[in-house]
Design a protein around this motif. Sequence first.
Motif, short mmCIF file in Angstrom:
data_model
loop_
_atom_site.label_atom_id
_atom_site.label_comp_id
_atom_site.label_asym_id
_atom_site.label_seq_id
_atom_site.Cartn_x
_atom_site.Cartn_y
_atom_site.Cartn_z
N THR A 30 7.07 13.79 -1.18
CA THR A 30 6.16 12.75 -1.66
C THR A 30 6.56 11.39 -1.11
O THR A 30 5.72 10.63 -0.62
CB THR A 30 6.16 12.70 -3.20
OG1 THR A 30 6.11 14.03 -3.68
CG2 THR A 30 4.99 11.92 -3.73
N ILE A 61 5.80 11.17 2.65
CA ILE A 61 4.36 11.01 2.93
C ILE A 61 3.91 9.60 2.58
O ILE A 61 3.25 8.92 3.36
CB ILE A 61 3.54 12.05 2.14
CG1 ILE A 61 3.80 13.45 2.70
CG2 ILE A 61 2.06 11.74 2.22
CD1 ILE A 61 3.18 14.56 1.89
N LEU A 62 4.33 9.16 1.37
CA LEU A 62 3.90 7.82 0.92
C LEU A 62 4.39 6.74 1.87
O LEU A 62 3.62 5.86 2.27
CB LEU A 62 4.41 7.55 -0.50
CG LEU A 62 3.56 8.12 -1.62
CD1 LEU A 62 4.21 7.83 -2.95
CD2 LEU A 62 2.17 7.50 -1.57
N ILE A 110 2.57 6.78 5.18
CA ILE A 110 1.19 6.28 5.05
C ILE A 110 1.17 4.77 4.82
O ILE A 110 0.37 4.05 5.42
CB ILE A 110 0.48 7.02 3.91
CG1 ILE A 110 0.04 8.39 4.41
CG2 ILE A 110 -0.73 6.25 3.42
CD1 ILE A 110 -0.59 9.23 3.39
N ILE A 111 2.09 4.30 4.00
CA ILE A 111 2.12 2.87 3.71
C ILE A 111 2.40 2.09 4.99
O ILE A 111 1.79 1.05 5.26
CB ILE A 111 3.16 2.55 2.61
CG1 ILE A 111 2.63 3.04 1.27
CG2 ILE A 111 3.46 1.07 2.55
CD1 ILE A 111 3.62 2.99 0.16
N THR A 143 -0.76 2.36 7.53
CA THR A 143 -2.07 1.85 7.13
C THR A 143 -2.15 0.34 7.31
O THR A 143 -1.18 -0.37 7.06
CB THR A 143 -2.34 2.20 5.66
OG1 THR A 143 -2.17 3.59 5.51
CG2 THR A 143 -3.74 1.81 5.25
N HIS A 144 -3.35 -0.09 7.71
CA HIS A 144 -3.57 -1.54 7.71
C HIS A 144 -4.10 -1.94 6.34
O HIS A 144 -5.21 -1.57 5.97
CB HIS A 144 -4.57 -1.93 8.80
CG HIS A 144 -5.01 -3.35 8.69
ND1 HIS A 144 -4.17 -4.38 9.00
CD2 HIS A 144 -6.16 -3.90 8.25
CE1 HIS A 144 -4.81 -5.52 8.76
NE2 HIS A 144 -6.01 -5.25 8.30
N TRP A 145 -3.31 -2.66 5.57
CA TRP A 145 -3.73 -3.03 4.22
C TRP A 145 -4.54 -4.30 4.24
O TRP A 145 -4.25 -5.21 5.01
CB TRP A 145 -2.52 -3.18 3.30
CG TRP A 145 -1.78 -1.91 3.18
CD1 TRP A 145 -0.69 -1.53 3.88
CD2 TRP A 145 -2.10 -0.81 2.32
NE1 TRP A 145 -0.31 -0.27 3.54
CE2 TRP A 145 -1.15 0.20 2.59
CE3 TRP A 145 -3.09 -0.56 1.38
CZ2 TRP A 145 -1.17 1.42 1.93
CZ3 TRP A 145 -3.10 0.66 0.72
CH2 TRP A 145 -2.15 1.62 1.00
N LEU A 146 -5.53 -4.32 3.38
CA LEU A 146 -6.41 -5.48 3.31
C LEU A 146 -5.64 -6.69 2.81
O LEU A 146 -4.94 -6.62 1.81
CB LEU A 146 -7.55 -5.15 2.34
CG LEU A 146 -8.88 -5.77 2.69
CD1 LEU A 146 -9.50 -5.00 3.85
CD2 LEU A 146 -9.78 -5.73 1.49
N ILE A 160 -13.23 -13.45 -19.22
CA ILE A 160 -14.35 -13.58 -20.16
C ILE A 160 -15.70 -13.68 -19.45
O ILE A 160 -16.71 -13.88 -20.09
CB ILE A 160 -14.19 -14.79 -21.12
CG1 ILE A 160 -13.99 -16.05 -20.33
CG2 ILE A 160 -13.09 -14.53 -22.13
CD1 ILE A 160 -14.28 -17.29 -21.15
N THR A 161 -15.72 -13.51 -18.13
CA THR A 161 -17.03 -13.44 -17.46
C THR A 161 -17.19 -12.09 -16.74
O THR A 161 -17.80 -11.18 -17.28
CB THR A 161 -17.21 -14.60 -16.47
OG1 THR A 161 -16.08 -14.61 -15.59
CG2 THR A 161 -17.34 -15.92 -17.18
N THR A 162 -16.54 -11.97 -15.57
CA THR A 162 -16.72 -10.75 -14.77
C THR A 162 -16.23 -9.51 -15.51
O THR A 162 -16.86 -8.47 -15.48
CB THR A 162 -15.94 -10.88 -13.45
OG1 THR A 162 -15.87 -12.24 -13.09
CG2 THR A 162 -16.60 -10.07 -12.37
N MET A 170 -15.67 -9.13 -18.74
CA MET A 170 -15.92 -9.24 -20.19
C MET A 170 -15.82 -7.89 -20.90
O MET A 170 -15.17 -7.74 -21.92
CB MET A 170 -17.34 -9.81 -20.37
CG MET A 170 -17.75 -10.01 -21.79
SD MET A 170 -16.88 -11.41 -22.44
CE MET A 170 -17.13 -11.16 -24.16
N LEU A 171 -16.49 -6.89 -20.31
CA LEU A 171 -16.54 -5.59 -20.96
C LEU A 171 -15.14 -4.99 -21.07
O LEU A 171 -14.75 -4.51 -22.14
CB LEU A 171 -17.44 -4.65 -20.16
CG LEU A 171 -17.60 -3.29 -20.82
CD1 LEU A 171 -18.67 -3.35 -21.87
CD2 LEU A 171 -17.91 -2.23 -19.82
N LEU A 172 -14.37 -5.08 -19.98
CA LEU A 172 -13.01 -4.52 -19.99
C LEU A 172 -12.16 -5.19 -21.06
O LEU A 172 -11.39 -4.54 -21.76
CB LEU A 172 -12.35 -4.77 -18.64
CG LEU A 172 -12.37 -3.62 -17.67
CD1 LEU A 172 -11.73 -4.04 -16.38
CD2 LEU A 172 -11.64 -2.44 -18.26
#
Lengths: 172, 497
Positions: free
Chosen positions: A105, A108-109, A112-113, A116-119, A141-143, A145-147
């Motif tokens: 594990t 592999i990790l 891959i890390i 990979t090109h990370w954003l 409290i805006t975007t 809010m639900l969470l």
Amino acid sequence: MNSVQLFDIIFYVLAATVLASASIVVFSRNIVYAAFSLLFTLFGVAGLYVLLNADFLAITQLMVYVGGILVLILFGVMLTNKVVSVDIKTGTLQVVPAAILVVLTAGILCSIILATHWLGAGTTDFLVVKTTAPKIGEALITTHMLLFEVASVVLLVAIIGAAMIARREKTQ
Amino acid sequence: MLAQILFNLAFIKPEIALTMTLCAAILTDLLYKNRTGLVAGIVLGGFAAAAIGLATQAGLSVSVFNGALAIDPFSNFFKMVILACSSFVVLFSLGSNEVSAMKSRQGEYYALLSAMALGMFLMVSATDLLVMYVTLELSSLTSYILSGSMKAQKNSSEASLKYLLYGAFSSGVMLYGISLIYGLTGSLNIFTINTVLAHGGASSPAVLIAGIFLLVGFGYKISAVPFHFWTPDVYEGAPTTITAFLSVASKAAGFGMLMRAFKVVFIDTGALGTPGAWSLLHGIDAQSILIVLSILTMTLGNLVALWQDNVKRLLAYSSIAHAGYMLLGLVVLGNDGFSATMLYFVIYMFMNLGAFYVVILVSNNTGNETMESYKGLGARSPFLAVGMAIFLVSLTGLPPTAGFIGKLYIFAALINAKMVALAIVGVLNSVVSLYYYARVFRNMFLRESTGETSLIPISMPTYALLLILLVPTILLGLYFGPLVQFAQYSVAMFGIK
């Protein structure tokens, strides 16, 4: 010494602290040692947050984990009778399969890390200090809010559950 | 922004109703001691209000709260299954000795049932990975508590702890997967993730690993092999009412979330194909992973069930096997596969809840759930024994019961998609399952009771409730057209043609 080198040095020092203290937490047979080395793990993670310009997250980490949870664990350990002298019952089972799985594990990790090109990688400059707290507060409290509201229900449920499980049964 | 949030509130009426039910149940329990019936009534009333809320949303297809939730026919379908199952579980609980032995903790028990329903409602609507994670935690957290709610029983606490440890680990892995996906695509919204992946914005090995990590979280919730290890112990130790709840509603929520995430993230929206069939994005073979998962799940579930001597454990492994059959509907990569899985869920709800209800009634009388206590049940209570036999025949998938129709549609979808080998594996598995279900028949009808031989008393409400579960189990095997049409209509998800 430019800022990139400085960033790398600080990062590796913090990462080493986190890894070393975390392995003491896992491998120590004495629960007091484990609890105290958890302190360094949590501080190290808070340091990583500071390094990544996540000031609000770092402060939360300190207040909630170091100030709250860790102190609670330490009090739990100290106030519990005899727990200091008793060895924790730990055993290691299936060493070979577990070792193979862990190495696989991790391998592999890591590959891959690295591949990979990370954003957004390498775009933050840690010398430019920007505070994130107002942005996080506004997003909550805006975007998100639900969470935010769902999280409050999660906490309510956790409190009810803890009370329900911990409450002493009345014998009539 | 505020106006938009207030506007969005109109679309989550069922969820608001459930949240208010939770609060009302807790307050009632605090104000009136030992008025369990009242709390259960409030919860049932809240479920009815949520059902009305759901009915007003029929046919809607909108995205609310900045893409956090999608209110669409797909989520409505699963919410109906979850709500029906939750109501049945409340009714079961009123007649269960295990629940009444909880004494003063019954109020919290009913309140938490509505909290769990809320978590599952949000799960099947979630279109954002973070919302998926938090709502998964809400429903898992309540399940840990409810599994351990029989404090007097050691098994129950053990079940709760095992469930918590497995759950914490799985959701940790899932969260890591989510963080990897965010790092790759810069978004948590599944529609945006799909767009970024479709434009080659992410290298595939990393996406594959992140996807597998996400699958750990989903797989744990639907108890697919190899993430199933908690299932038998938790199902055995938890109160049987909760076992029934976990095996149907919790699985439905997990499947709803998995199906939406799988389809929306990996679908190739630009590909042209026959209507109803869709193709996956190039480079990520999510289909093969699901095929392996479903074969493993049904085969292991069925084979291990052969050795069980506790009926609850037997039904636990059987529910693992059923998750495998339902995964078959996903690998078809088409709307007919999805609708077959959804149809199966409705049928599975009636037959599996029915089987568990009989287990509750028998254990009310005998005090345990071993295979031994089913000996001579045919003589002690013909109604219960015949009912159990019908539920088990349906679980096996034999005509003329509803279980046959459920399996028929799944296998037909597989054969239409030219996956005949997979359909054969499914049929062979059903044959294996007949053996262990038949062991229960043999004990009920062909063996003499070893202990108690008196008749088991059954009250009128129990009769009624058992009939409500029994009639659809038979009727849906004979007259299933409208349900099939409804499932096919409900495949429609927001944002996907």
